[in-house]
Design an enzyme around this catalytic site. Structure first.
Site, mmCIF file in Angstrom:
data_model
loop_
_atom_site.group_PDB
_atom_site.id
_atom_site.type_symbol
_atom_site.label_atom_id
_atom_site.label_comp_id
_atom_site.label_asym_id
_atom_site.label_seq_id
_atom_site.Cartn_x
_atom_site.Cartn_y
_atom_site.Cartn_z
ATOM 1 C CE LYS A 36 -3.990 -2.329 2.218
ATOM 2 N NZ LYS A 36 -5.147 -2.199 3.132
ATOM 3 C CE1 TYR A 63 -9.430 -3.023 0.138
ATOM 4 C CE2 TYR A 63 -8.415 -0.997 -1.096
ATOM 5 C CZ TYR A 63 -8.313 -2.005 -0.336
ATOM 6 O OH TYR A 63 -7.296 -2.366 0.243
ATOM 7 C CG PHE A 83 -13.252 1.550 6.922
ATOM 8 C CD1 PHE A 83 -12.910 0.712 5.574
ATOM 9 C CD2 PHE A 83 -13.927 0.615 7.578
ATOM 10 C CE1 PHE A 83 -13.165 -0.273 5.476
ATOM 11 C CE2 PHE A 83 -14.295 -0.647 7.371
ATOM 12 C CZ PHE A 83 -13.701 -1.333 6.209
ATOM 13 N NE ARG A 138 -7.151 -13.470 5.620
ATOM 14 C CZ ARG A 138 -7.674 -12.021 5.135
ATOM 15 N NH1 ARG A 138 -7.343 -11.619 4.219
ATOM 16 N NH2 ARG A 138 -8.647 -11.480 6.099
ATOM 17 C CB THR A 193 -7.249 -5.919 9.609
ATOM 18 O OG1 THR A 193 -7.907 -6.980 8.816
ATOM 19 C CG2 THR A 193 -7.568 -4.501 8.916
ATOM 20 N NE ARG A 233 -2.405 -6.033 6.949
ATOM 21 C CZ ARG A 233 -3.304 -6.558 6.615
ATOM 22 N NH1 ARG A 233 -4.063 -7.606 7.491
ATOM 23 N NH2 ARG A 233 -4.020 -6.304 5.702
ATOM 24 C CG ASN A 243 -3.902 -2.545 6.483
ATOM 25 O OD1 ASN A 243 -3.535 -2.141 5.729
ATOM 26 N ND2 ASN A 243 -4.615 -3.263 6.861
ATOM 27 C CG HIS A 289 -5.697 -6.163 -0.180
ATOM 28 N ND1 HIS A 289 -6.585 -6.169 0.292
ATOM 29 C CD2 HIS A 289 -5.956 -7.197 -1.162
ATOM 30 C CE1 HIS A 289 -7.690 -7.021 -0.048
ATOM 31 N NE2 HIS A 289 -6.891 -7.544 -1.203
ATOM 32 C CD GLU A 332 -9.003 -9.292 -3.699
ATOM 33 O OE1 GLU A 332 -7.619 -9.379 -3.302
ATOM 34 O OE2 GLU A 332 -9.777 -9.059 -2.904
HETATM 35 P P1 CMP Z 1 -7.593 -4.654 3.595
HETATM 36 O O1 CMP Z 1 -7.051 -5.796 3.963
HETATM 37 O O2 CMP Z 1 -6.954 -4.080 2.308
HETATM 38 O O3 CMP Z 1 -9.338 -4.598 3.219
HETATM 39 C C1 CMP Z 1 -9.951 -3.602 3.948
HETATM 40 C C2 CMP Z 1 -9.107 -2.224 4.237
HETATM 41 O O4 CMP Z 1 -9.795 -1.118 4.761
HETATM 42 C C3 CMP Z 1 -8.207 -2.598 5.315
HETATM 43 O O5 CMP Z 1 -7.141 -3.214 4.839
HETATM 44 C C4 CMP Z 1 -7.644 -1.379 5.831
HETATM 45 O O6 CMP Z 1 -6.722 -0.837 5.292
HETATM 46 C C5 CMP Z 1 -8.920 -0.630 5.706
HETATM 47 N N1 CMP Z 1 -9.621 -0.267 6.780
HETATM 48 C C6 CMP Z 1 -9.550 1.196 7.332
HETATM 49 N N2 CMP Z 1 -10.545 1.057 8.461
HETATM 50 C C7 CMP Z 1 -10.787 -0.258 8.987
HETATM 51 C C8 CMP Z 1 -11.339 -0.975 9.716
HETATM 52 N N3 CMP Z 1 -12.104 -0.063 10.759
HETATM 53 N N4 CMP Z 1 -11.699 -1.951 9.726
HETATM 54 C C9 CMP Z 1 -11.073 -2.833 8.768
HETATM 55 N N5 CMP Z 1 -10.549 -2.254 7.568
HETATM 56 C C10 CMP Z 1 -10.171 -0.916 7.786
#
Ligand code: CMP
Length: 139
Positions: free
Chosen positions: A10, A50, A58, A86, A92, A103, A113, A116, A127
């Site tokens: 990211k 997304y 968010f 993962r 996350t 992370r 974070n 992805h 994807e």
């Molecule tokens: P990702 O695995 O790319 O999938 C959704 C993304 O939303 C997550 O990683 C974060 O970058 C972002 N995000 C921001 N806020 C939140 C939240 N509260 N819960 C989950 N994902 C979040």
């Protein structure tokens, strides 16, 4: 079984020049980077990627974060690649991520974070196809 997953490094990771360090974590885990490119997502591309989160509070911030700088999109291949990546990424929210995960060690926040990874083999196919053509994917 050997499978593929879609990874994104990211904008917080590219901004801090962490591409190599994160790729080393990926390769040390046994996963193979079989395709990779550095791109700047447009707002429309990030929104579509997304889309499943469109109703989440968010979503707008996430789209602006994901378009705030270049990302590196990758296809990772290996045994149980989806689950394995993962595990390598960690939770996350970096506050909840286990020691030694990407992370835990690199993420700035739950939003920024660093990485992805696809959440299922089925989504991985969608994807991967979103970012890569068949011609860009060699065994
Ligand atoms: P990702 O695995 O790319 O999938 C959704 C993304 O939303 C997550 O990683 C974060 O970058 C972002 N995000 C921001 N806020 C939140 C939240 N509260 N819960 C989950 N994902 C979040």
């Amino acid at each position: 079984a050997t499978e593929r997953t879609l990874s994104i490094l990211k904008p917080d990771a590219t901004r801090r020049n962490l591409t190599g360090k994160i790729n080393a974590r990926i390769e040390e885990s046994g996963l193979r980077i079989v395709a990779q490119k550095r791109i700047q997502l447009t707002k429309a591309q990030a929104e579509k990627f997304y889309e499943v989160h469109a109703q989440r509070p968010f979503y707008n911030d996430l789209v602006s974060f994901m378009t705030s700088g270049p990302v590196v999109v990758q296809v990772l291949e290996g045994d149980n690649a989806v689950t394995k990546y993962r595990d390598v990424m960690g939770a996350t929210n970096p506050a909840n991520a286990a020691a030694g995960t990407i992370r835990k060690d690199f993420a700035e926040s739950i939003e920024a974070n660093s990485v992805h990874g696809s959440d299922s083999a089925e989504n991985a196919k969608i994807e991967v196809a979103y970012f890569f053509s068949g011609l860009e994917l060699v065994g």
